[in-house]
Design an enzyme around this catalytic site. Structure first.
Site, PDB file in Angstrom:
ATOM      1  N   LYS A  34       0.844  -1.196   0.000  1.00  7.27           N
ATOM      2  CA  LYS A  34       0.000   0.000   0.000  1.00  7.27           C
ATOM      3  C   LYS A  34       0.881   1.249   0.000  1.00  7.27           C
ATOM      4  CE  LYS A  34      -0.411   0.025   5.050  1.00  7.27           C
ATOM      5  NZ  LYS A  34      -1.327   0.083   6.197  1.00  7.27           N
ATOM      6  N   TYR A 254      18.462  29.010   7.654  1.00  5.40           N
ATOM      7  CA  TYR A 254      17.384  29.864   8.126  1.00  5.40           C
ATOM      8  C   TYR A 254      17.399  30.000   9.648  1.00  5.40           C
ATOM      9  CZ  TYR A 254      15.037  29.926   3.562  1.00  5.40           C
ATOM     10  OH  TYR A 254      14.722  30.129   2.243  1.00  5.40           O
ATOM     11  N   MET A 302      13.813  24.014   1.297  1.00  4.68           N
ATOM     12  CA  MET A 302      12.955  23.297   0.367  1.00  4.68           C
ATOM     13  C   MET A 302      13.736  22.422  -0.599  1.00  4.68           C
ATOM     14  SD  MET A 302      10.102  24.740  -2.315  1.00  4.68           S
ATOM     15  CE  MET A 302       8.917  25.189  -1.032  1.00  4.68           C
TER      16      MET A 302
END
Length: 366
Positions: A34, A254, A302
């Site tokens: 799955k 950051y 990101m």
């Protein structure tokens, strides 16, 4: 091409499945694929295992249809059954097996006329308190389905809440209830997930359903001689794309969460939360640079993250970086260890690798 790639070792997948079978030689083991094969690619995994497993298990009809349309003819069980009565036509068309966990699913099945009886697994809520019939209602449901021409090959199934834990009291409570029901109904059982397959022979039934262990992750709280034999199936591999030296006290990333404790060599790696690498990775989360362990430093971005490579003198642009899995020199970084550094579990990391990361398949069944 961006260097971040998920390499999938299908030979390792087959090895792990065979290990699951060795743990429970008297059971049949349905390979759980799955969530797109736990992020590894369900169809590729199914093709690699089709000659090994007597059945696959998926969560829903959509996942089963992908396998059927990809040429998989092996039996497939829908672990959550149907979500609406009109799905039964496709269950019948694709010759799927289905779990039932609610009265409305039973009613829908009994109102349907399949071409052939549908194998049905009756799910019991033995203590997980998620899906399943209350134990006191199971006998009536079982009798109803046993007499129904729409159903065949009845099995009793359930799910353990604590099979991965060292404290076995709740597991034993669930197991005692299920053994009582199985004896009363003379029912074949499907109970064992990966941790129960590995650690609880008492739970091995007519069927087991190993999942995360197939992909090389240890679902138990500690390692055992058996879990040490698991092989990582996914290696998430990237490269260094930039290098710089920073002075003591200089921040990286950051918010300046990490500050260099000394003059440090910092590598920028292609890969970030836009690829599914966990943004919650803490300073010190391990990666392998040229096969050598190095700490992640600073917050994950990101598209990239930063690593302290001060102790890797040969680190250079293009050097291999393994986020988890096996490095070119044979060193292995467990996805379980990385998950622990991210305050999560391997399941979330593996299923969270996003589509923009290409999968490349290796092994005899590519």
């Amino acid at each position: 091409m961006r260097p971040l790639v998920a390499h999938i070792d299908l030979d390792a997948l087959r090895h792990n499945y065979q290990l699951a079978c060795q743990c429970a030689p008297q059971s049949r083991s349905a390979a759980v694929i799955k969530a797109d094969g736990y992020g590894h690619g369900a169809l590729a995994c199914a093709r690699a295992l089709a000659g090994e497993t007597p059945a696959f298990a998926v969560a829903c009809l959509e996942e089963a249809v992908v396998l059927r349309e990809g040429g998989i003819t092996t039996p497939i069980i829908l672990l959550e059954g149907i979500f609406s009565a009109d799905e039964l036509a496709l269950v019948d068309h694709h010759q799927l097996w289905m779990a039932v966990h609610s009265a409305w699913q039973v009613e829908a099945l009994l109102a349907f006329s399949p071409r052939e009886p549908i194998p049905v697994w009756v799910k019991v809520d033995s203590g997980m308190h998620r899906l399943g019939f209350a134990p006191e209602n199971v006998s009536a449901v079982w009798q109803q389905l046993r007499e129904a021409p729409q159903a065949t090959s009845l099995h009793l199934m359930s799910h353990f809440a604590t099979a991965d834990a060292t404290d076995s009291r709740y597991f034993q409570q669930q197991m005692a209830l299920l053994q009582m029901l199985a004896t009363t109904l003379n029912a074949p059982l499907c109970l064992a997930n990966s941790p129960a397959t590995l650690a609880w022979p008492v739970a091995h039934g007519a069927w087991n359903r190993p999942g995360i262990m197939l992909y090389g992750s240890n679902p138990l709280e500690s390692a055992t001689p058996v879990t040490d034999q698991l092989r990582p199936v996914m290696t998430l591999r990237s490269e260094i794309i930039a290098l710089r030296d920073v002075e003591a006290g200089e921040p990286v990333g950051y918010g300046g969460r990490w500050q260099a404790p000394r003059r440090s060599r910092i590598a920028v790696v292609a890969g970030g939360y836009g690829d599914g690498y966990d943004r919650h990775a803490q300073d010190g989360t391990p990666v392998l640079v040229n096969g050598q362990r190095c700490p992640l430093v600073g917050k994950v971005s990101m598209d990239m993250f930063t690593v302290d490579v001060s102790e890797v003198p040969d680190a250079s642009i293009g050097s291999e970086v393994v986020l988890w899995g096996r490095a070119a020199n044979g060193a292995v970084l467990s996805v379980d260890e990385v998950a622990s550094s991210c305050d999560t579990i391997s399941y979330t990391l593996l299923t969270g690798v996003l589509p923009r990361v290409p999968r490349r398949y290796h092994g005899a069944f590519v």
